[in-house]
Design a protein around this motif. Structure first.
Motif, short mmCIF file in Angstrom:
data_model
loop_
_atom_site.label_atom_id
_atom_site.label_comp_id
_atom_site.label_asym_id
_atom_site.label_seq_id
_atom_site.Cartn_x
_atom_site.Cartn_y
_atom_site.Cartn_z
N MET A 1 70.06 68.44 29.42
CA MET A 1 70.80 67.74 28.92
C MET A 1 70.25 67.12 27.89
SD MET A 1 74.19 67.22 29.13
CE MET A 1 74.47 67.41 31.05
N VAL A 2 71.30 67.04 26.48
CA VAL A 2 70.97 66.57 24.81
C VAL A 2 71.59 65.50 24.50
CG1 VAL A 2 71.38 67.68 22.51
CG2 VAL A 2 71.33 69.75 23.95
N LEU A 3 70.52 64.72 24.13
CA LEU A 3 71.32 63.45 23.17
C LEU A 3 71.32 64.00 21.78
CD1 LEU A 3 69.29 60.15 25.16
CD2 LEU A 3 72.16 61.39 25.36
N LEU A 4 72.09 63.50 21.31
CA LEU A 4 72.10 63.81 19.70
C LEU A 4 72.95 63.08 19.16
CD1 LEU A 4 73.68 67.02 18.10
CD2 LEU A 4 75.27 65.09 17.81
N GLU A 5 72.54 62.36 18.00
CA GLU A 5 72.48 60.68 16.65
C GLU A 5 73.22 61.31 15.86
OE1 GLU A 5 71.58 56.39 16.14
OE2 GLU A 5 70.17 57.83 16.06
N PHE A 6 74.43 61.11 15.43
CA PHE A 6 74.20 61.31 14.34
C PHE A 6 75.76 60.42 13.46
CE2 PHE A 6 78.43 62.64 15.41
CZ PHE A 6 79.58 62.24 14.79
N SER A 7 75.29 60.23 11.92
CA SER A 7 76.49 59.23 10.73
C SER A 7 76.49 60.45 10.64
CB SER A 7 75.07 58.12 10.62
OG SER A 7 76.45 57.58 9.94
N LYS A 74 69.72 63.60 14.74
CA LYS A 74 68.50 62.98 15.94
C LYS A 74 68.80 63.89 17.31
CE LYS A 74 67.30 58.84 16.21
NZ LYS A 74 66.34 57.30 15.96
N ILE A 75 68.22 64.61 17.53
CA ILE A 75 68.28 65.59 19.25
C ILE A 75 67.08 64.88 19.89
CG2 ILE A 75 68.46 67.81 19.34
CD1 ILE A 75 70.11 68.03 17.39
N ASP A 76 66.95 65.10 21.10
CA ASP A 76 66.52 64.96 21.59
C ASP A 76 67.03 65.74 23.23
OD1 ASP A 76 64.76 63.91 23.98
OD2 ASP A 76 65.06 62.15 24.15
N VAL A 77 66.21 66.47 23.29
CA VAL A 77 67.10 66.93 24.31
C VAL A 77 65.37 67.79 25.60
CG1 VAL A 77 67.04 69.67 25.46
CG2 VAL A 77 66.94 69.27 23.00
N ARG A 78 65.66 66.96 27.19
CA ARG A 78 65.65 66.95 28.07
C ARG A 78 65.70 67.95 29.14
NH1 ARG A 78 63.29 61.49 31.15
NH2 ARG A 78 61.89 62.10 32.77
N GLU A 79 65.52 68.75 29.93
CA GLU A 79 65.71 69.67 30.48
C GLU A 79 66.50 68.49 31.96
OE1 GLU A 79 67.30 73.02 29.68
OE2 GLU A 79 66.53 72.93 28.00
N GLY A 80 66.90 69.57 32.42
CA GLY A 80 68.02 68.79 34.25
C GLY A 80 68.21 67.51 33.80
N ALA A 81 67.74 66.47 33.13
CA ALA A 81 68.43 65.05 32.68
C ALA A 81 70.11 64.31 32.85
CB ALA A 81 67.50 64.12 32.18
N SER A 82 70.78 63.87 33.04
CA SER A 82 71.53 63.33 32.29
C SER A 82 72.11 62.23 33.01
CB SER A 82 72.98 64.46 33.57
OG SER A 82 73.24 64.19 34.70
#
Length: 103
Positions: A1-7, A74-82
């Protein structure tokens, strides 16, 4: 799952960009992805292709009447986490033993 922060902001469209942020947030909400708006941007949680599609759609909407756009991502990817939008904050709060100001 991806967290993506944008402005994303138009340049040369005046001091206040609230109308453009509101337009982008309509796109974010229509995506169905979990998100958090904060004072300096928006954080999305979802699959890679889905979060990038939201940013692309926001860009396309803004470029319709803005010839110059600034965007930070800014992107943070952590497989298998939601559920990380909430759990990352909760983890810090647990360590501090108190709630923090968020959102």
């Amino acid at each position: 799952m991806v967290l993506l922060e944008f402005s994303m902001s138009p340049l040369g469209q005046g001091e206040s960009v609230g109308a453009y942020v509101a337009r982008s947030l309509e796109i974010v909400e229509q995506s169905g992805l979990d998100y958090r708006l904060h004072a300096m941007g928006t954080i999305l949680e979802g699959e890679w292709k889905d979060v990038l599609a939201v940013v692309t759609n926001c860009y396309e909407a803004m470029r319709a009447d803005c010839p110059r756009i600034s965007c930070s991502i800014k992107i943070d990817v952590r497989e298998g986490a939601s559920g990380r939008l909430a759990s990352k904050v909760q983890s810090v709060e647990k360590r501090l033993g108190r709630q923090l100001k968020t959102g």
